[in-house]
Design a protein around this motif. Structure first.
Motif, PDB file in Angstrom:
ATOM      1  N   LYS A 158       1.417  -0.327  12.321  1.00 58.33           N
ATOM      2  CA  LYS A 158       0.370  -0.657  11.347  1.00 58.33           C
ATOM      3  C   LYS A 158      -0.966  -0.850  12.053  1.00 58.33           C
ATOM      4  O   LYS A 158      -1.102  -1.721  12.901  1.00 58.33           O
ATOM      5  CB  LYS A 158       0.788  -1.927  10.587  1.00 58.33           C
TER       6      LYS A 158
ATOM      7  N   GLU B   2      -8.280   0.352   2.752  1.00 56.07           N
ATOM      8  CA  GLU B   2      -7.744   0.061   4.071  1.00 56.07           C
ATOM      9  C   GLU B   2      -8.877  -0.030   5.099  1.00 56.07           C
ATOM     10  O   GLU B   2      -9.767   0.820   5.120  1.00 56.07           O
ATOM     11  CB  GLU B   2      -6.784   1.171   4.516  1.00 56.07           C
TER      12      GLU B   2
ATOM     13  N   ASP C  88      -5.037  -2.163  -3.703  1.00 57.43           N
ATOM     14  CA  ASP C  88      -4.654  -0.768  -3.890  1.00 57.43           C
ATOM     15  C   ASP C  88      -4.635  -0.515  -5.382  1.00 57.43           C
ATOM     16  O   ASP C  88      -4.317  -1.415  -6.158  1.00 57.43           O
ATOM     17  CB  ASP C  88      -3.242  -0.518  -3.350  1.00 57.43           C
TER      18      ASP C  88
ATOM     19  N   THR D 204       0.846  -1.198   0.000  1.00 52.71           N
ATOM     20  CA  THR D 204       0.000   0.000   0.000  1.00 52.71           C
ATOM     21  C   THR D 204       0.883   1.250   0.000  1.00 52.71           C
ATOM     22  O   THR D 204       0.622   2.220  -0.722  1.00 52.71           O
ATOM     23  CB  THR D 204      -0.925  -0.021   1.241  1.00 52.71           C
TER      24      THR D 204
ATOM     25  N   THR E 184      -5.221  -3.892   4.052  1.00 48.58           N
ATOM     26  CA  THR E 184      -5.910  -3.773   2.768  1.00 48.58           C
ATOM     27  C   THR E 184      -6.902  -4.920   2.632  1.00 48.58           C
ATOM     28  O   THR E 184      -6.518  -6.082   2.778  1.00 48.58           O
ATOM     29  CB  THR E 184      -4.872  -3.842   1.625  1.00 48.58           C
TER      30      THR E 184
END
Ligand SMILES: Nc1nc2c(ncn2[C@@H]2O[C@H](COP(=O)(O)OP(=O)(O)O)[C@@H](O)[C@H]2O)c(=O)[nH]1
Ligand SMILES: [Mg+2]
Length: 205
Positions: free
Chosen positions: A72, A53, A80, A38, A76
Motif C-alpha cells: 500500500k 488517493e 471513494d 477503495t 484515501t
C-alpha cells in the motif's frame, strides 16, 4: 490498482443516469485503514470510481501502519465514490469512508441518508474496524460485516465476539478485489435491509 492502468469503464461525465432514474440508494463502506474499502469500490463500480488517493509520505510513518498491507503506497483522503445501476429507476451509490481517526469528522455527514453499510474487516487486526461499528450502532445504520480475504484464519465466532456483534448481524467472507465477491456482499446487505430484524436508520435531527 494503479491509476495509470487503462480502465475501460466510462468516466462519470460519459455515463449519464437513465432518464427514469429517480431513486438513489446510498450504501457506505467502512472499516479500518487498509482493509480494502477503495479496492471494493473500484471492483464493483460501473463507472470509473472517483477516488481521492494520495501518496503516503514519510509523515504517515508511525501513524498509518502498513505492516500488514506492505504494497500500500496511497491512502484515501476524502472518500471513494462509485455507482451501480440496478434498473431504470434505481441507482446504488457507494461511498467508501476513510478509516483513520483523523478523518472521523467526515463520517457522520457521509452516513446521512445511507440505507446501510458494509463494514470491512481484516481478520488479522479485527479491532481496527471496531470504531466503524460503534458509529454505525450509534446512528442506528443497519450494517453487515464482511471479512476481506487477507489470509487470516479467525473463526467466524471469534470475529463476532471480538466485534461484539449482535447475532442477527450477517457476517460474510469476501475478496474485495473480485467483482462477483463484492456483488455477493452487496446482495447480502440488501437482503438484510429487508429483514424485519434490521434496525431502522435514524438520521440525527
Ligand atoms: N490479499 C488481499 N489484498 C487486498 C484485498 N483487498 C485489498 N487488498 C490490498 O490491500 C491494500 C489496501 O487496500 P485499500 O483498498 O487501499 O484499503 P482501504 O484503506 O481500506 O481503502 C491494497 O494494496 C490492496 O491491493 C484482498 O481481498 N486480499
Ligand atoms: Mg482507501
Amino acid at each position: 490498482m494503479d491509476s495509470a492502468i487503462f480502465d475501460p469503464r466510462p468516466a462519470r461525465a460519459d455515463a449519464p443516469l437513465h432518464a427514469d432514474a429517480r431513486h438513489g440508494l446510498k450504501i457506505v463502506i467502512v472499516g479500518g485503514f487498509g482493509v480494502g474499502k477503495t479496492t471494493m469500490v473500484r471492483s464493483i463500480s460501473e463507472i470509473r470510481p472517483l477516488d481521492t488517493e494520495a501518496t503516503m509520505t514519510q509523515v504517515s510513518q508511525g501513524v498509518d501502519d502498513i505492516t500488514l498491507a506492505p504494497g500500500k503506497s496511497t491512502t484515501t483522503v476524502a472518500f471513494d465514490f462509485g455507482r451501480i445501476t440496478i434498473d431504470a429507476e434505481h441507482v446504488l451509490y457507494l461511498f467508501g469512508a476513510p478509516g483513520q481517526e483523523r478523518f472521523w469528522f467526515l463520517w457522520d455527514r457521509l452516513f446521512t441518508g445511507a440505507l446501510g453499510a458494509i463494514v470491512l474487516v481484516d481478520q488479522r487486526r479485527i479491532e481496527d474496524s471496531w470504531y466503524a461499528i460503534d458509529r454505525l450502532e450509534h446512528q442506528r445504520t443497519p450494517f453487515i460485516v464482511a471479512c476481506n480475504n487477507f489470509g487470516g484464519t479467525a473463526d467466524p465466532q471469534e470475529v463476532r465476539d471480538a466485534l461484539d456483534l449482535d447475532p442477527h448481524v450477517p457476517l460474510v467472507d469476501c475478496d474485495a478485489r473480485n467483482r462477483d465477491s463484492c456483488k455477493r456482499v452487496l446482495i447480502e446487505l440488501v437482503e438484510y435491509l429487508y429483514t424485519p430484524t434490521a434496525p431502522v436508520r435514524k438520521d440525527p435531527a
